[in-house]
Design an enzyme around this catalytic site. Structure first.
Site, PDB file in Angstrom:
ATOM      1  N   ARG A   1     -18.525  32.139 -42.171  1.00  0.00           N
ATOM      2  CA  ARG A   1     -17.411  31.293 -42.594  1.00  0.00           C
ATOM      3  C   ARG A   1     -17.922  30.305 -43.627  1.00  0.00           C
ATOM      4  O   ARG A   1     -18.904  29.607 -43.376  1.00  0.00           O
ATOM      5  CB  ARG A   1     -16.856  30.544 -41.372  1.00  0.00           C
ATOM      6  CG  ARG A   1     -15.577  29.804 -41.646  1.00  0.00           C
ATOM      7  CD  ARG A   1     -15.158  28.946 -40.467  1.00  0.00           C
ATOM      8  NE  ARG A   1     -15.748  27.617 -40.544  1.00  0.00           N
ATOM      9  CZ  ARG A   1     -15.360  26.571 -39.802  1.00  0.00           C
ATOM     10  NH1 ARG A   1     -14.406  26.705 -38.902  1.00  0.00           N
ATOM     11  NH2 ARG A   1     -15.941  25.393 -39.926  1.00  0.00           N
TER      12      ARG A   1
ATOM     13  N   TYR B   1     -13.026  17.525 -43.987  1.00  0.00           N
ATOM     14  CA  TYR B   1     -13.121  17.906 -42.583  1.00  0.00           C
ATOM     15  C   TYR B   1     -13.924  19.196 -42.418  1.00  0.00           C
ATOM     16  O   TYR B   1     -13.774  20.144 -43.185  1.00  0.00           O
ATOM     17  CB  TYR B   1     -11.717  18.123 -41.999  1.00  0.00           C
ATOM     18  CG  TYR B   1     -11.753  18.469 -40.542  1.00  0.00           C
ATOM     19  CD1 TYR B   1     -12.010  17.490 -39.595  1.00  0.00           C
ATOM     20  CD2 TYR B   1     -11.580  19.768 -40.112  1.00  0.00           C
ATOM     21  CE1 TYR B   1     -12.077  17.800 -38.257  1.00  0.00           C
ATOM     22  CE2 TYR B   1     -11.642  20.094 -38.767  1.00  0.00           C
ATOM     23  CZ  TYR B   1     -11.889  19.094 -37.847  1.00  0.00           C
ATOM     24  OH  TYR B   1     -11.962  19.410 -36.513  1.00  0.00           O
TER      25      TYR B   1
ATOM     26  N   ASP C   1     -11.663  28.614 -43.098  1.00  0.00           N
ATOM     27  CA  ASP C   1     -10.730  27.862 -42.258  1.00  0.00           C
ATOM     28  C   ASP C   1     -10.079  26.774 -43.101  1.00  0.00           C
ATOM     29  O   ASP C   1     -10.773  25.897 -43.634  1.00  0.00           O
ATOM     30  CB  ASP C   1     -11.517  27.238 -41.083  1.00  0.00           C
ATOM     31  CG  ASP C   1     -10.619  26.655 -40.013  1.00  0.00           C
ATOM     32  OD1 ASP C   1      -9.401  26.520 -40.252  1.00  0.00           O
ATOM     33  OD2 ASP C   1     -11.141  26.322 -38.924  1.00  0.00           O
TER      34      ASP C   1
ATOM     35  N   HIS D   1      -7.919  24.665 -41.871  1.00  0.00           N
ATOM     36  CA  HIS D   1      -7.652  23.537 -40.974  1.00  0.00           C
ATOM     37  C   HIS D   1      -6.240  22.995 -41.164  1.00  0.00           C
ATOM     38  O   HIS D   1      -6.028  21.768 -41.128  1.00  0.00           O
ATOM     39  CB  HIS D   1      -8.705  22.433 -41.162  1.00  0.00           C
ATOM     40  CG  HIS D   1     -10.072  22.838 -40.693  1.00  0.00           C
ATOM     41  ND1 HIS D   1     -11.155  22.936 -41.535  1.00  0.00           N
ATOM     42  CD2 HIS D   1     -10.526  23.197 -39.485  1.00  0.00           C
ATOM     43  CE1 HIS D   1     -12.212  23.336 -40.857  1.00  0.00           C
ATOM     44  NE2 HIS D   1     -11.860  23.496 -39.611  1.00  0.00           N
TER      45      HIS D   1
ATOM     46  N   GLU E   1      -8.130  31.371 -41.834  1.00  0.00           N
ATOM     47  CA  GLU E   1      -7.740  30.750 -40.566  1.00  0.00           C
ATOM     48  C   GLU E   1      -6.895  29.492 -40.785  1.00  0.00           C
ATOM     49  O   GLU E   1      -7.154  28.723 -41.708  1.00  0.00           O
ATOM     50  CB  GLU E   1      -9.029  30.379 -39.814  1.00  0.00           C
ATOM     51  CG  GLU E   1      -8.771  29.761 -38.472  1.00  0.00           C
ATOM     52  CD  GLU E   1     -10.033  29.148 -37.887  1.00  0.00           C
ATOM     53  OE1 GLU E   1     -11.147  29.562 -38.274  1.00  0.00           O
ATOM     54  OE2 GLU E   1      -9.899  28.253 -37.048  1.00  0.00           O
TER      55      GLU E   1
ATOM     56  N   GLU F   1      -6.204  28.424 -32.241  1.00  0.00           N
ATOM     57  CA  GLU F   1      -7.150  27.610 -31.456  1.00  0.00           C
ATOM     58  C   GLU F   1      -6.467  26.431 -30.767  1.00  0.00           C
ATOM     59  O   GLU F   1      -7.001  25.901 -29.801  1.00  0.00           O
ATOM     60  CB  GLU F   1      -8.324  27.137 -32.331  1.00  0.00           C
ATOM     61  CG  GLU F   1      -7.949  26.183 -33.430  1.00  0.00           C
ATOM     62  CD  GLU F   1      -9.128  25.807 -34.313  1.00  0.00           C
ATOM     63  OE1 GLU F   1      -9.902  26.685 -34.681  1.00  0.00           O
ATOM     64  OE2 GLU F   1      -9.261  24.611 -34.617  1.00  0.00           O
TER      65      GLU F   1
ATOM     66  N   ARG G   1      -6.610  33.434 -32.037  1.00  0.00           N
ATOM     67  CA  ARG G   1      -7.856  32.677 -31.814  1.00  0.00           C
ATOM     68  C   ARG G   1      -7.807  31.771 -30.589  1.00  0.00           C
ATOM     69  O   ARG G   1      -8.539  30.782 -30.511  1.00  0.00           O
ATOM     70  CB  ARG G   1      -8.152  31.848 -33.071  1.00  0.00           C
ATOM     71  CG  ARG G   1      -8.675  32.751 -34.180  1.00  0.00           C
ATOM     72  CD  ARG G   1      -9.110  32.010 -35.408  1.00  0.00           C
ATOM     73  NE  ARG G   1      -9.759  30.749 -35.177  1.00  0.00           N
ATOM     74  CZ  ARG G   1     -11.014  30.606 -34.785  1.00  0.00           C
ATOM     75  NH1 ARG G   1     -11.771  31.662 -34.555  1.00  0.00           N
ATOM     76  NH2 ARG G   1     -11.516  29.402 -34.623  1.00  0.00           N
TER      77      ARG G   1
ATOM     78  N   GLU H   1     -16.332  33.419 -33.029  1.00  0.00           N
ATOM     79  CA  GLU H   1     -16.939  32.299 -33.761  1.00  0.00           C
ATOM     80  C   GLU H   1     -18.178  31.826 -32.989  1.00  0.00           C
ATOM     81  O   GLU H   1     -18.152  31.738 -31.761  1.00  0.00           O
ATOM     82  CB  GLU H   1     -15.920  31.159 -33.874  1.00  0.00           C
ATOM     83  CG  GLU H   1     -16.410  29.965 -34.665  1.00  0.00           C
ATOM     84  CD  GLU H   1     -15.356  28.861 -34.756  1.00  0.00           C
ATOM     85  OE1 GLU H   1     -14.396  28.867 -33.966  1.00  0.00           O
ATOM     86  OE2 GLU H   1     -15.509  27.989 -35.640  1.00  0.00           O
TER      87      GLU H   1
HETATM   88  O1  KDG Z   1     -11.787  20.061 -31.791  1.00  0.00           O
HETATM   89  C1  KDG Z   1     -11.418  20.631 -33.014  1.00  0.00           C
HETATM   90  C2  KDG Z   1     -12.443  21.628 -33.489  1.00  0.00           C
HETATM   91  O2  KDG Z   1     -12.778  22.499 -32.450  1.00  0.00           O
HETATM   92  C3  KDG Z   1     -11.939  22.438 -34.649  1.00  0.00           C
HETATM   93  O3  KDG Z   1     -11.587  21.635 -35.721  1.00  0.00           O
HETATM   94  C4  KDG Z   1     -12.976  23.447 -35.120  1.00  0.00           C
HETATM   95  O4  KDG Z   1     -11.349  24.468 -36.533  1.00  0.00           O
HETATM   96  C5  KDG Z   1     -12.366  24.570 -35.869  1.00  0.00           C
HETATM   97  C6  KDG Z   1     -13.004  25.882 -35.771  1.00  0.00           C
HETATM   98  O5  KDG Z   1     -12.416  26.848 -36.253  1.00  0.00           O
HETATM   99  O6  KDG Z   1     -14.086  25.975 -35.207  1.00  0.00           O
HETATM  100 MG    MG Z   2     -10.459  26.370 -36.865  1.00  0.00          MG
END
Ligand code: KDG
Ligand code: MG
Length: 405
Positions: free
Chosen positions: A147, A159, A212, A214, A238, A264, A285, A341
C-alpha cells in the site's frame, strides 16, 4: 462448561489494546480483542457494566446462542462500542472451543483453503521518493503487495503517513485533545498520479499496489481518482468516499473499473449488505473486532462469496494481535479470501504481552497450528504498560473547515 469469570484488561505497549479473558469453571480460558481506537474505555464500561454480568454461569460452548443473546437480546443493536464488546466475547469463546477440541479455530470453520495468507505491507513516506524507497525495502523483504501512501506537499500533516517523524500515536502522549491535520484535494491530486506512475516505472507490473483514500474525497472526486489511477492497475482503492453514504459507491462504480474496498468502520452484516449484493465493491474490509467477532465475519464472508466480493480484513496497528490471529483463522479458511493488511507482528513490548507463533515468509503469513486462536496473553507484563488516553486526529481543510472524518 460454565463461564466463571471475565476479565477486561487495557494495556499500552505503544498503543492501547483492550483484551478480554473469558475463564471457565475448569480453568480453560479464551482471549478476545475489544479495542476501539480513541474510545477504548467506552467499550471497557460496556463490557464490565452490561455484558459480563449476563454471561457468568452461561455455557461457554454455546457461541452462537451467546452471540445472538448479546446482539438480539439488546434493544440498542449495533454501533462500534456494542459490537467491539460482543466481538471480544465471541473470539474468546472460539478460542475456548478450539482449546477444548484440541484444534486450531480454522479447523472448526472448515479447514484450510490455502497454505498461507497473502498480506499487503505499508510503504509510507514524507514524499514520493521516500514512499518508493520504503516500498523497495518491502519488496526486498519478499512482500508481493504494497500500500502506497505519501504526504501531500505543502500540507501540515497527512493522515496515515508516519514518515520519519510523524507517528501521531507517539506525538499524542497523554495530550487531552485530538491532533489536527490538513487536507486539500487539489494538492492531493497533484501528487497521487505521479506516485503510482513512478511506482510502476520503478517496480514494474508484477507487484500488487494498493492505496487508502481514508474517505477524504467526494464521490465524483473518487470517480475521477479511479479513472486517473486505472493505468497503474491497483489491487484496490480503499475508502474512496465516506462509508455512511453507500450511494457514493454507485457514482464511483459508474465511472471507473478500479477495484473498490471498504468496510473497516462497519459493525455488522447490515452495513455491508447493500454494497455487496449490488456488487458495488470488490473487497469487504470488516474487522473481527469491530463487526462482532468470528461468528458474523464468517457469515459476511459467505454472503460476499455469492457476489464475487472477496475479504480483505482491516489490519491496522490499533487492532490487537488477538484480532490479527482471529483474522488469520478466517483468512486461511474463507474460499473468497482476497488479501490481509499487515503491519508486522508488533514491537518488543507487545511481543512480551501477546505471545504467538505465526510466521511471515515471502509476503505470506502462516497460521498458528496451536489449539484455539494460538495466542496467549501475559497479564503481569500487560500491567507494566497501562492505558494512556489517546485520540485519532481530526482533519481540516486549509481554511479550517472540519473535513470528512
Ligand atoms: O483507527 C483507525 C485506523 O485503524 C485506520 O485509520 C487505519 O485506515 C486504516 C487502515 O486501512 O489500516
Ligand atoms: Mg483504511
Amino acid at each position: 462448561m460454565k463461564i466463571k469469570e471475565i476479565r477486561v484488561i487495557v494495556c499500552n505497549p505503544g498503543r492501547n489494546f483492550v483484551t478480554v479473558k473469558v475463564i471457565t469453571e475448569n480453568g480453560t480460558y479464551g482471549l478476545g480483542d475489544a479495542t476501539l481506537n480513541g474510545r477504548e474505555m467506552a467499550v471497557v464500561t460496556y463490557l464490565e457494566e452490561h455484558v459480563v454480568p449476563c454471561l457468568i454461569g452461561r455455557d461457554a460452548q454455546n457461541i452462537e446462542d451467546i452471540w445472538q443473546y448479546l446482539y438480539r437480546g439488546v434493544y440498542w443493536r449495533r454501533g462500534a462500542i456494542t459490537m467491539a464488546a460482543i466481538a471480544a466475547i465471541d473470539m474468546a469463546l472460539w478460542d475456548i472451543k478450539g482449546k477444548v477440541a484440541g484444534l486450531p479455530v480454522y479447523q472448526l470453520l472448515g479447514g484450510k483453503s490455502r497454505t498461507a495468507v497473502t498480506v499487503y505491507a505499508h510503504a509510507n513516506g514524507e514524499n514520493i521518493e521516500g514512499t518508493l524507497d520504503e516500498a523497495e525495502k518491502l519488496i526486498k523483504q519478499g512482500f508481493k503487495a504494497i500500500r502506497l501512501q505519501s504526504a501531500i506537499p505543502d500540507l501540515a500533516v497527512t493522515y496515515g503517513v508516519l514518515g520519519d517523524k510523524k507517528d501521531y500515536f507517539e506525538l499524542q502522549g497523554d495530550r487531552p485533545l485530538p491532533p489536527e491535520q490538513e487536507w486539500s484535494t487539489k494538492k492531493y491530486f497533484n501528487m497521487i498520479e505521479t506516485l503510482f506512475a513512478c511506482a510502476r516505472e520503478r517496480f514494474g507490473h508484477d507487484i500488487d499496489l494498493l492505496h487508502d483514500v481514508h474517505s477524504r474525497l467526494t464521490p465524483i472526486e473518487s470517480a475521477k481518482l479511479g479513472k486517473m489511477l486505472e493505468p497503474y492497475n491497483l489491487l484496490f482503492l480503499e475508502d474512496a468516499s465516506i462509508a455512511e453514504n453507500q450511494d457514493n459507491y454507485k457514482v464511483i462504480r459508474q465511472h471507473t473499473t478500479i477495484p473498490l474496498a471498504i468496510g473497516e468502520t462497519y459493525n455488522s452484516i447490515w452495513d455491508c449488505k447493500d454494497l455487496i449484493q449490488n456488487q458495488l465493491i470488490d473487497y469487504i474490509r470488516v474487522a473481527a473486532t469491530h463487526a462482532g467477532g468470528i461468528t458474523p465475519l464468517r457469515r459476511i464472508a459467505d454472503f460476499a462469496s455469492i457476489y464475487n466480493v472477496r475479504t480483505a480484513p482491516h489490519g491496522a496497528p490499533d487492532l490487537s494481535p488477538v484480532c490479527f490471529s482471529a483474522h488469520m483463522h478466517l483468512n486461511i479458511w474463507a474460499p473468497n479470501f482476497g488479501i490481509q493488511e499487515f503491519v508486522g507482528f508488533g514491537n518488543d513490548i507487545s511481543n512480551k504481552i501477546f505471545k504467538q507463533d505465526m510466521r511471515l515468509e515471502n509476503g505470506m503469513v502462516y497460521v498458528s497450528e496451536e489449539p484455539g486462536l494460538g495466542i496467549d496473553f501475559d497479564e503481569e507484563e500487560a500491567k507494566k504498560h497501562p492505558y494512556k488516553r489517546s485520540y485519532l486526529p481530526v482533519c481540516r481543510l486549509e481554511d479550517g473547515t472540519l473535513w470528512h472524518w
